[in-house]
Scaffold this motif. Structure first.
Motif, mmCIF file in Angstrom:
data_model
loop_
_atom_site.group_PDB
_atom_site.id
_atom_site.type_symbol
_atom_site.label_atom_id
_atom_site.label_comp_id
_atom_site.label_asym_id
_atom_site.label_seq_id
_atom_site.Cartn_x
_atom_site.Cartn_y
_atom_site.Cartn_z
ATOM 1 N N VAL A 82 7.825 1.112 7.194
ATOM 2 C CA VAL A 82 7.683 0.701 5.801
ATOM 3 C C VAL A 82 6.291 0.099 5.627
ATOM 4 O O VAL A 82 5.901 -0.793 6.368
ATOM 5 C CB VAL A 82 8.784 -0.307 5.403
ATOM 6 N N GLY A 83 5.561 0.640 4.671
ATOM 7 C CA GLY A 83 4.159 0.274 4.500
ATOM 8 C C GLY A 83 3.946 -0.954 3.649
ATOM 9 O O GLY A 83 3.320 -0.906 2.601
ATOM 10 N N GLY A 84 4.479 -2.065 4.114
ATOM 11 C CA GLY A 84 4.324 -3.324 3.389
ATOM 12 C C GLY A 84 5.396 -3.460 2.327
ATOM 13 O O GLY A 84 5.915 -2.476 1.793
ATOM 14 N N MET B 62 0.820 -1.223 0.000
ATOM 15 C CA MET B 62 0.000 0.000 0.000
ATOM 16 C C MET B 62 0.849 1.266 0.000
ATOM 17 O O MET B 62 0.450 2.289 -0.540
ATOM 18 C CB MET B 62 -0.962 0.006 1.199
ATOM 19 N N GLU B 63 2.015 1.187 0.604
ATOM 20 C CA GLU B 63 2.902 2.351 0.533
ATOM 21 C C GLU B 63 3.750 2.245 -0.722
ATOM 22 O O GLU B 63 4.494 1.283 -0.890
ATOM 23 C CB GLU B 63 3.837 2.388 1.751
ATOM 24 N N PRO B 64 3.679 3.227 -1.605
ATOM 25 C CA PRO B 64 4.563 3.196 -2.776
ATOM 26 C C PRO B 64 6.020 3.336 -2.328
ATOM 27 O O PRO B 64 6.292 3.786 -1.209
ATOM 28 C CB PRO B 64 4.140 4.426 -3.575
#
Lengths: 169, 289, 784
Positions: C251-253, C201-203
């Motif tokens: 860190v978003g995944g 979800m986090e680029p």
């Protein structure tokens, strides 16, 4: 973001209870206003097609995707972001619900999820069914949780807010 | 992504809006809820010089009954239509359709006027509006005219509106008597545009269909009525058996698109299936179910 | 003598310590970093998937006010070394294919960067991209690996003739030819494992800042392995490793897509040094779809030699693995080591013969995506089980019963030693929980009514806890696969733990604290886990391959035990007793028989720093660093059961029930483990039902956004029922196995098998994924 000679629009917005007045270029997206001008980075940008919902905030009581609004459209509006949910140091039941039920993993989609549920649970005013919760958050993508614990978190919060009765339609 | 530069004009009355439209016409885009325009601008697929924002124009957001017609202001959101008790009673088809658009946040911002004017060939409203024989009201400094929705939408993202005209109102009938409606939307993933969408509106009189309207979306360049189905059913026994026979006519003459998701042939087949389902559900409501 | 300290935390559903910052909007992701004077970079990506760059005119872009500079491949060509792969497979004729950070002669996929704009504002940077004019000479394009290896196909790299990057062959156990002779029949089937897009979800993003006074570069980057990033970036940038600090904040995944070192972070680093201002780049979602790695993408030609009683004797698999345009950091190991060696699964297969060709095409590079190789192997095996069942008219459960290994330890024909497990027991448990028999009855009844109900089983085993180093090295991996930990007890008895792992959603800030708190007998509130910063933590290999708990956690347990041994010595000195008379428990130490005269862990910690009462052989301070290299992999396994019903008119499948029974050894935190299963299962079923990256023949990605690439929403997926067995692994101090990928590995074939099972009586034996209503309709066309 303003090029030389670019128009600026004056806006007054109430965000998390505080009133701000700024001059913004027309093309500035609301999400960038919230993140970059106001420094409220809890609201995230996850896509460019209005699908993911990571940028969801409450505007005039309703959940909106702040990446799909220009900042000037929020002139005169009242906005709540995830930073403004807790009051007097006390978490909102939805926030508590996520922590109690492991409703988040990487945390990136979480603020948007919480804000959408804030609108939804304020609207239904009772404990919804699992299916209703799933439908409410269909505009918020999560890649970590498989949604199972997000749904649990929402139901837990609803019970806190409205008691256990009902169980929805 | 980051939209390109543009100049925004924020009229505070309808008249001012129409003036600005007259002045900037071809180079201007009208911004209502933003949910059709802003995504295109963010990907820089659309780069208008001027944007005319309707958010400060009063009097474009209403749902009211006027005799046998319900008038809906162009700036009314899908969410407001979804939760309207007036429509729930007197035009549940529009209400059901609105509830199946996009997601909660989209319904909170997206407007009926914006959606219709955008004329996406797979949008949800056109199926219902076609079945309801709805009209839109277009206004300009030169006056106003009322156009049937299926004439207003001329093709993908292409309408009958002149550059100086603004869509200000949608008119749907106020339904009464023994009627039933249903909107069936087939999607592979929730929140997506319909693979095929079918809206049905039936009236029953003395055990027979007295009026049948079927509108389809996603099956071609623009919404269409399944006239053969309608003609086949009117006067026939109001039963599932009649519907079963007639529904297969829904795909007659259709040439739906083929894309990554589904073939034209599948969409044709689904037009039949959903027509059957929509009619069946509409009938059951008409019968008081 | 030590009293067995009761485990107060391990095995308990402890709520996450990290959650508070995320639910209040106080997480810190790379895009949240804002530095004074920061500039913004935007990348112009290639207009064609295969073309020569004839000229680039940046003059118009440079004139836009606010633009600081526009930089093309020529600028970077001599300043920055191209990126290569870190997994240089041995004995596979691997070609040295490299990726220039900015293309200078030609572009090989539409994600190639051809120019970089730096501006004072991101909006202006994107305006400038529109103003750059590039003249290309288009070249023929190839996206299909089968076409790419044909003579006369367009060539991507001079170094790789026929677009073959490597050819990897493995043959274990009896030869397929011998097994074919013993078999009653051979099923030959082509199975496509479609290309997926990880879609965290986090680029991805990077912010770089250079201090010319200290000659230090600081880079905030979305990374699963900051030390690996630092090492590779030091090489590419040509600056000493110790002058780079890599920080991966929240860190978003990742799901594998943030393992790799990409051009983006290297470019902004170089420009921050050259321009003397901090430079930030945040990927747009479209860029993420096009420019960040993809996963899977196999064409597997499978031969299954089986007997009439349902026994699969041997497998022969010929695979074309589409690697995309370049070989990225871990890419070559994924369709080979992590795939081929797992082709025996939890079964008694006597021979495995696999040949994998890694093929270069004008598409986005393919690397490790959650499961990485193991889902592809499991898919083949589980489809094979059902194909044999269908062929013989046997119940798919019975075919598995005939083939399943009973229990571990077991040595496979591919040379692996399965650590622990009761394979048959867990299989039967899953079927019982899912009410398999009952559903078979329901299915039979439903069929008579024209309803389509199917039951799918998937029994998997996977190799994870990626280690040990000697095996990793033997396969050509560029580094060891150990993990590191530094535990530092402060004078007040509070504990900071610096780990080389880098959790990004998995929750080890909590589960690691549980381990330390239990090992040291302190409160979990007194333990903090520090990760993601190369200046703070010892060199670590990072978080991927379900290795964080078994390998990183193993290091943690060993380090804590080392602390404990020293603490006992100090306690003995404080109590003026012999060490062997010291009893410990609940964070206290006392002399046997005198529990009322105890010293606390805090007393001991303080004494370690006041240092006046230490025994002669004990140094001041209380900390321990451990680099732990396990003896072997760990092998979680389990059985998943999926029940579907297909709408007989729209052919839309609906999952009625999903049951996962997994044995991942000792579970540190069941709440977190269950969360991993939920998310993993949904990602796997998304492959089965929804997701597919589609390129047109010109190499344009048609599914380049969440609107076209179908990540499922909450409404599209079922509730997931997760159950655990806990057979400790003997391969690490905690007895833990990985749980991060099991769900993804198991669920894809469970769902596919269920759908095919629902259609089998209509003459369908296979449909390639994703099984959309359209594809199901197409498969049934003309069959009724």
């Amino acid at each position: 973001m303003s090029q030389q000679g670019e128009q600026l629009v004056k806006i007054t917005v109430k965000v998390n209870g505080r009133t701000y007045t700024h001059e913004v270029p027309p093309r500035m997206l609301l999400v960038h206003y919230i993140r970059d001008v106001l420094g409220l980075t809890g609201t995230h940008v996850g896509c460019d097609t209005s699908n993911c919902g990571a940028c969801t905030v409450i505007m005039n009581g309703k959940a909106v995707k702040s990446c799909t609004l220009f900042a000037f459209m929020a002139d005169g509006a009242e906005i709540i972001t995830v930073e403004g949910l807790a009051s007097n140091g006390k978490l909102h039941p939805i926030q508590e619900g996520f922590r109690e039920n492991h409703g988040l993993q990487c945390g990136f989609c979480t603020p948007g999820m919480i804000m959408t549920l804030y609108d939804f649970l304020n609207r239904v005013k009772r404990k919804p069914s699992e299916a209703e919760v799933r439908r409410a958050i269909e505009g918020n993508l999560c890649r970590c949780t498989g949604y199972v614990n997000i749904v649990r978190s929402a139901l837990w919060a609803a019970e806190r807010m409205y008691g256990g009765g009902g169980g929805g339609r | 992504m980051y939209p390109p530069e543009f100049k925004v004009l924020v009229p505070s009355s309808l008249e001012e809006a129409l003036k600005l439209l007259k002045e900037h016409g071809d180079n201007a885009k009208i911004l209502a809820g933003g949910h059709s325009l802003i995504p295109m601008m963010r990907l820089r697929l659309v780069k208008p010089e001027v944007v005319i924002y309707l958010g400060k124009v009063p009097g474009l957001r209403y749902i009211r009954e006027n005799g046998s017609t319900i008038k809906i202001g162009a700036m009314t959101t899908h969410g407001e239509i979804e939760s309207s008790s007036l429509l729930a009673e007197k035009n549940p088809l529009l209400q059901e359709t609105a509830s199946k658009i996009g997601d909660l946040q989209v319904r909170n911002m997206g407007t009926i006027g914006g959606s219709i004017a955008h004329a996406d060939p797979a949008a949800d409203y056109p199926a219902a509006l076609t079945a309801l024989e709805a009209t839109v009201v277009l206004k300009s400094l030169d006056g106003e005219r009322e156009v049937k929705v299926d004439e207003f939408i001329q093709g993908p993202y292409f309408t009958d509106a002149r550059p100086d005209e603004l869509l200000v109102e949608v008119r749907v009938p106020s339904l009464s008597g023994r009627f039933g409606t249903a909107y069936e939307k087939l999607y592979f993933r929730a929140t997506d545009f319909a693979i095929v969408g079918v809206a049905a509106y039936v009236e029953v009189d003395g055990g027979a269909f007295s009026r049948v309207r079927v509108g389809l979306t996603g099956v071609g360049d623009k919404p269409v009525r399944a006239r053969q189905v309608e003609e086949e059913l009117v006067g026939r026994e109001a039963s599932e058996a009649s519907i079963e026979k007639a529904a297969d006519l829904a795909s007659e003459g259709l040439e739906p698109p083929s894309d990554v998701r589904a073939s034209s042939e599948y969409r044709k087949k689904m037009a039949e299936v959903l027509t059957k389902r929509a009619l069946t559900r509409a009938l059951s409501k008409a019968k008081g179910g | 003598m030590a009293v067995e300290t009761p485990k107060r935390y391990i095995g308990k559903p402890v709520k996450r310590k990290e959650d508070l910052r995320f639910i209040t909007g106080k997480g810190l992701y790379v895009d949240d970093i804002h530095l004074p004077g920061m500039h913004y970079a935007a990348f112009l990506r290639a207009s064609y998937a295969h073309a020569r760059i004839k000229s680039i005119d940046t003059s118009k872009a440079e004139k836009i006010p606010g633009v600081v500079g526009v930089f093309t491949g020529e600028y970077f060509r001599d300043k920055v070394a191209p990126l290569g792969t870190a997994w240089a497979l041995t004995n596979a004729d691997l070609k040295p294919v490299t990726w220039p950070v900015v293309a200078y002669d030609k572009v090989r996929f539409t994600g190639d960067i051809v120019a970089v704009v730096v501006a004072k504002d991101p909006y202006i940077a994107y305006d400038a991209l529109d103003a750059i004019e590039v003249e290309y000479e288009q070249l023929p394009t190839v996206v299909d690996p089968e076409e790419a290896v044909k003579p006369g196909a367009p060539q991507l790299h001079d170094e790789a003739p026929n677009n073959i990057a490597f050819t990897w062959r493995f043959q274990g156990g009896e030869s397929f030819e011998d097994l074919e002779r013993k078999a009653d029949f051979v099923i030959r089937k082509r199975l496509i494992n479609q290309r997926l897009i990880p879609s965290a979800m986090e680029p991805r993003a990077a912010v770089a800042a250079y201090n010319p006074g200290t000659e230090e570069l600081t880079v905030w980057v979305t990374s699963q392995n900051p030390h690996v990033h630092r090492l590779i970036m030091a090489g590419s940038l040509g600056i000493p490793e110790h002058r780079i600090r890599v920080i991966a904040p929240d860190v978003g995944g990742g799901f594998g897509s943030k393992i790799q070192v990409y051009p983006g972070e290297v470019i902004v680093s170089r420009l921050a040094m050259d321009l003397g201002v901090p430079v930030k780049w945040v990927e747009t979602r479209r860029e993420n779809f096009i420019g960040t790695i993809h996963g899977r993408d196999h064409i597997d030609d499978v031969e299954i030699a089986a007997t009439n009683d349902g026994r699969i004797l041997g497998l022969r698999v010929k695979t074309l693995a589409n690697m995309g345009a370049y070989l990225t950091t871990a890419a070559p190991g994924v369709p080979t080591i992590l795939f081929g060696l797992m082709l025996q699964g939890p079964y008694k297969i006597a021979g495995v013969d696999v040949e994998v060709k890694g093929v270069l095409t004008n598409t986005t590079p393919v690397d490790a995506y959650r499961g990485a190789g193991r889902p592809e192997a499991t898919y083949i095996l589980e489809r094979a089980m059902d194909l044999v069942a269908l062929r013989l008219g046997m119940d798919p459960a019975d075919v598995r019963r005939v083939n399943l290994l009973d229990k571990a330890p077991a040595t496979t024909v591919t040379g692996l030693i399965y650590d622990s497990g009761e394979y048959k027991k867990v299989f039967e448990k899953a079927l019982e929980i899912a009410e398999y028999k009952k559903w078979r009855e329901i299915q039979e009844k439903a069929r008579k009514e024209g309803r389509l109900i199917g039951i799918g089983i998937s029994s998997y085993i996977e190799m994870c806890g990626l280690a040990p180093s000697r095996i990793a090295r033997a396969t050509g991996f560029g580094l060891g696969l150990w993990e590191s930990v530094l535990i530092r007890v402060h004078p007040t008895g509070k504990v900071s733990v610096y780990v080389g792992s880098h959790p990004h959603g998995q929750g080890e800030e909590t589960s690691f604290a549980q381990i330390v708190a239990d090992e040291l007998g302190v409160s979990i509130d007194d333990v903090e886990i520090v990760h993601g910063d190369t200046d703070e933590t010892p060199f670590g290999m990072g978080t991927y391959g379900s290795r964080t708990t078994p390998v990183g956690g193993g290091a943690l347990a060993l380090a804590a035990r080392r602390i404990k041994r020293k603490a006992r010595k100090i306690a003995a000195a404080l109590l003026e007793a012999r060490e062997e008379d010291i009893v410990e428990g609940e964070g206290k130490f006392w002399v046997k028989g005198s529990p009322d005269k105890a010293v606390t862990f805090q007393d001991v910690a303080l004494a370690a720093y006041t240092a006046d009462k230490l025994p002669d052989d004990v140094e001041p301070g209380l900390e321990a660093t451990v680099f732990y290299d396990p003896e072997n992999f760990v092998f979680p396994y389990g059985t998943h059961v999926c029940i579907v019903e297909i709408d007989p008119e729209t052919f839309k499948p609906k999952i009625l029930r999903y049951v996962a029974v997994d044995d991942a050894g000792v579970i540190i935190n069941p709440l977190l483990a269950e969360g991993q299963v939920h998310g993993g299962v949904v990602q796997g079923l998304a492959q089965a039902l929804f997701e597919e990256a589609v390129f047109d023949e010109r190499g344009n990605l048609l599914t380049a956004g969440f609107n076209d690439y179908m990540i499922p929403t909450a409404l599209d997926v079922p509730n997931i029922e997760s159950y655990f067995e806990q057979t400790p692994s003997p391969h690490n101090p905690l007895g833990a196995k990985g749980i991060g990928e099991t769900g993804t590995i198991a669920s894809t074939p469970a769902v596919v098998n269920a759908i095919i099972d629902a259609l089998a009586h209509l003459g369908v034996d296979h449909i390639d994924m994703p099984l959309t209503p359209f594809k199901i309709w197409k498969a049934l066309k003309g069959k009724k």
